[in-house]
Design an enzyme around this catalytic site. Structure first.
Site, mmCIF file in Angstrom:
data_model
loop_
_atom_site.group_PDB
_atom_site.id
_atom_site.type_symbol
_atom_site.label_atom_id
_atom_site.label_comp_id
_atom_site.label_asym_id
_atom_site.label_seq_id
_atom_site.Cartn_x
_atom_site.Cartn_y
_atom_site.Cartn_z
ATOM 1 N N ASP A 1 -33.486 3.901 -7.125
ATOM 2 C CA ASP A 1 -33.290 3.908 -5.664
ATOM 3 C C ASP A 1 -31.836 3.692 -5.266
ATOM 4 O O ASP A 1 -31.514 3.599 -4.085
ATOM 5 C CB ASP A 1 -34.170 2.847 -4.997
ATOM 6 C CG ASP A 1 -33.828 1.438 -5.470
ATOM 7 O OD1 ASP A 1 -32.929 1.301 -6.329
ATOM 8 O OD2 ASP A 1 -34.442 0.470 -4.979
ATOM 9 N N GLY A 2 -30.927 3.588 -6.249
ATOM 10 C CA GLY A 2 -29.504 3.467 -5.932
ATOM 11 C C GLY A 2 -28.984 2.043 -5.978
ATOM 12 O O GLY A 2 -27.777 1.825 -5.880
ATOM 13 N N GLU A 3 -29.875 1.053 -6.128
ATOM 14 C CA GLU A 3 -29.390 -0.338 -6.189
ATOM 15 C C GLU A 3 -28.726 -0.609 -7.539
ATOM 16 O O GLU A 3 -29.066 0.007 -8.540
ATOM 17 C CB GLU A 3 -30.555 -1.306 -5.934
ATOM 18 C CG GLU A 3 -31.012 -1.228 -4.491
ATOM 19 C CD GLU A 3 -32.103 -2.227 -4.144
ATOM 20 O OE1 GLU A 3 -32.541 -2.992 -5.023
ATOM 21 O OE2 GLU A 3 -32.519 -2.232 -2.963
ATOM 22 N N ASP B 1 8.088 6.214 6.923
ATOM 23 C CA ASP B 1 8.008 5.510 8.211
ATOM 24 C C ASP B 1 8.696 4.152 8.052
ATOM 25 O O ASP B 1 9.018 3.737 6.928
ATOM 26 C CB ASP B 1 6.559 5.379 8.724
ATOM 27 C CG ASP B 1 5.650 4.669 7.741
ATOM 28 O OD1 ASP B 1 6.124 3.786 7.012
ATOM 29 O OD2 ASP B 1 4.448 4.989 7.710
ATOM 30 N N THR C 1 -4.724 10.695 3.435
ATOM 31 C CA THR C 1 -4.980 12.125 3.701
ATOM 32 C C THR C 1 -3.800 12.998 3.279
ATOM 33 O O THR C 1 -3.945 14.219 3.160
ATOM 34 C CB THR C 1 -5.210 12.369 5.205
ATOM 35 O OG1 THR C 1 -3.995 12.064 5.911
ATOM 36 C CG2 THR C 1 -6.338 11.511 5.741
ATOM 37 N N GLY C 2 -2.647 12.389 3.108
ATOM 38 C CA GLY C 2 -1.436 13.138 2.742
ATOM 39 C C GLY C 2 -0.631 13.600 3.952
ATOM 40 O O GLY C 2 0.473 14.130 3.804
ATOM 41 N N GLY C 3 -1.166 13.385 5.164
ATOM 42 C CA GLY C 3 -0.486 13.853 6.380
ATOM 43 C C GLY C 3 0.938 13.301 6.515
ATOM 44 O O GLY C 3 1.879 14.044 6.818
ATOM 45 N N ARG D 1 -6.768 -2.541 5.501
ATOM 46 C CA ARG D 1 -6.051 -1.975 6.658
ATOM 47 C C ARG D 1 -6.644 -2.409 7.991
ATOM 48 O O ARG D 1 -6.117 -2.099 9.028
ATOM 49 C CB ARG D 1 -6.014 -0.442 6.551
ATOM 50 C CG ARG D 1 -5.039 0.000 5.476
ATOM 51 C CD ARG D 1 -4.732 1.466 5.552
ATOM 52 N NE ARG D 1 -5.663 2.248 4.768
ATOM 53 C CZ ARG D 1 -5.589 3.565 4.638
ATOM 54 N NH1 ARG D 1 -4.650 4.240 5.262
ATOM 55 N NH2 ARG D 1 -6.455 4.202 3.898
ATOM 56 N N LYS E 1 7.653 7.562 12.422
ATOM 57 C CA LYS E 1 6.308 8.170 12.421
ATOM 58 C C LYS E 1 5.430 7.563 13.502
ATOM 59 O O LYS E 1 5.481 6.363 13.742
ATOM 60 C CB LYS E 1 5.662 7.947 11.048
ATOM 61 C CG LYS E 1 4.272 8.540 10.915
ATOM 62 C CD LYS E 1 3.667 8.256 9.558
ATOM 63 C CE LYS E 1 2.848 6.981 9.564
ATOM 64 N NZ LYS E 1 2.186 6.701 8.283
HETATM 65 C C1 R5P Z 1 0.682 3.621 6.750
HETATM 66 O O1 R5P Z 1 1.160 2.728 7.421
HETATM 67 C C2 R5P Z 1 0.739 3.694 5.267
HETATM 68 O O2 R5P Z 1 1.877 3.100 4.757
HETATM 69 C C3 R5P Z 1 0.670 5.125 4.811
HETATM 70 O O3 R5P Z 1 1.786 5.816 5.325
HETATM 71 C C4 R5P Z 1 -0.586 5.776 5.280
HETATM 72 O O4 R5P Z 1 -1.701 5.032 4.907
HETATM 73 C C5 R5P Z 1 -0.696 7.167 4.719
HETATM 74 O O5 R5P Z 1 -1.802 7.782 5.286
HETATM 75 P P1 R5P Z 1 -1.959 9.344 5.256
HETATM 76 O O6 R5P Z 1 -1.738 9.811 3.835
HETATM 77 O O7 R5P Z 1 -3.377 9.579 5.723
HETATM 78 O O8 R5P Z 1 -0.964 9.938 6.195
#
Ligand code: R5P
Length: 289
Positions: A37-39, A167, A221-223, A95, A190
């Site tokens: 069941d995933g436990e 940032d 996410t890499g954004g 976070r 940023k």
């Molecule tokens: C933000 O304050 C962190 O230091 C990273 O810049 C952030 O968590 C990166 O997030 P993402 O890759 O989604 O832009």
């Protein structure tokens, strides 16, 4: 002689093995599996000593990793361990250390309280996203910095690097590396528009013809990184290498970052990833011994 047991949770098997090798300590075999069941089921397959160190990172799947960790800690306490050091190389839920909007849960605080309740007597982690999470604990908390090993890697692999923080929050990391390498650093401005959208404003950067290295604590996410790489390229950087402590790397983050033409993505092994070029095993071994 005091025997120190090292216990590697499911998410930090390789790292735990490396740490035990560094210290010549005994690695306790653990049976972890899931019921239909995933436990989750946990069993230590050896006698438990008075001093134990558990290593478990808590990136995705965060909830499962924490639940496994809580079961291990409580079990150790029940089985007679008196000193239970917990190493959480990447501290998941770190976070949300504040109630940013009314009604939000302060997840980091709840995690801290649960870790102590379960039996942790000392905590070790690497570069908290917000160092203030330490204040949620009543037990000793040791925040280790991965900047020295990252700086060592950069020194051996990149000629005359210019270190860039994507940032202002990451500037202290860039400065830590710069002070070790005796090189230049700069940062970008940023603004986060939503959890997966960031806007980075161009500043005048002196990176024309330079080998640049971006440093951040987390790549999620890499954004943030994609924006920063594009800006460095527009400022005629000769090469861009991306580095971070915690390669959270959700979804297609690796693809998006490499698609910008970066030379490489390098990270530590606080979270297992194809980007792990730097091991923090010596850092952890040195801290817990
Ligand atoms: C933000 O304050 C962190 O230091 C990273 O810049 C952030 O968590 C990166 O997030 P993402 O890759 O989604 O832009």
């Amino acid at each position: 002689m005091v025997i120190i047991l090292i216990i590697g949770g499911s998410s930090s098997q390789k790292l735990a093995a490396k740490v035990s090798k560094e210290l010549d300590d005994y690695l306790c075999p653990v049976e972890t599996r899931k019921f239909p069941d995933g436990e989750r089921y946990i069993r230590f397959k050896d006698e438990i000593e008075k001093e134990v160190t558990v290593i478990q990172s808590t990136a995705f799947p965060q909830d499962e990793s924490y639940m496994e960790l809580f079961f291990m800690l409580k079990n150790l306490k029940d089985l007679g361990a008196e000193e239970i050091k917990v190493v959480i190389p990447y501290f998941g839920y770190g976070r949300q250390e504040l109630r940013f909007k009314p009604g939000e849960a302060i997840s980091a605080q709840t995690i801290a309280e649960l870790l102590e309740f379960a039996g942790a007597t000392e905590l070790f982690s690497v570069n908290f996203h917000e160092s203030s999470v330490k204040d949620f604990f009543n037990i000793p908390v040791n925040e280790l910095s991965a900047m020295p090993p990252i700086a060592e890697y950069i020194k051996s692999n990149i000629e005359e690097p210019v270190i860039i923080a994507p940032d202002k929050g990451a500037l202290h990391h860039a400065q830590a590396i710069t002070s070790i390498l005796n090189t230049k650093c700069d940062y970008m401005e940023k603004v986060r528009l939503s959890p997966d959208m960031v806007e980075t404003n161009v500043k005048s950067l002196d990176v024309d013809g330079e080998n640049t290295v971006i440093i951040d604590d987390i790549i999620s996410t890499g954004g943030t990184i994609v924006n920063a790489v594009n800006i460095l390229k527009n400022h005629n950087a000769k090469s861009v290498t991306v580095s971070c402590v915690h390669p959270v790397l959700v979804g297609d983050a690796v693809l998006k970052i490499f698609a910008t033409g970066v030379k490489n993505i390098i990270s530590t092994d606080t979270i297992s990833s194809e980007t792990n070029m730097i091991s923090i095993a010596p850092l952890i071994a040195n801290a817990i011994k």
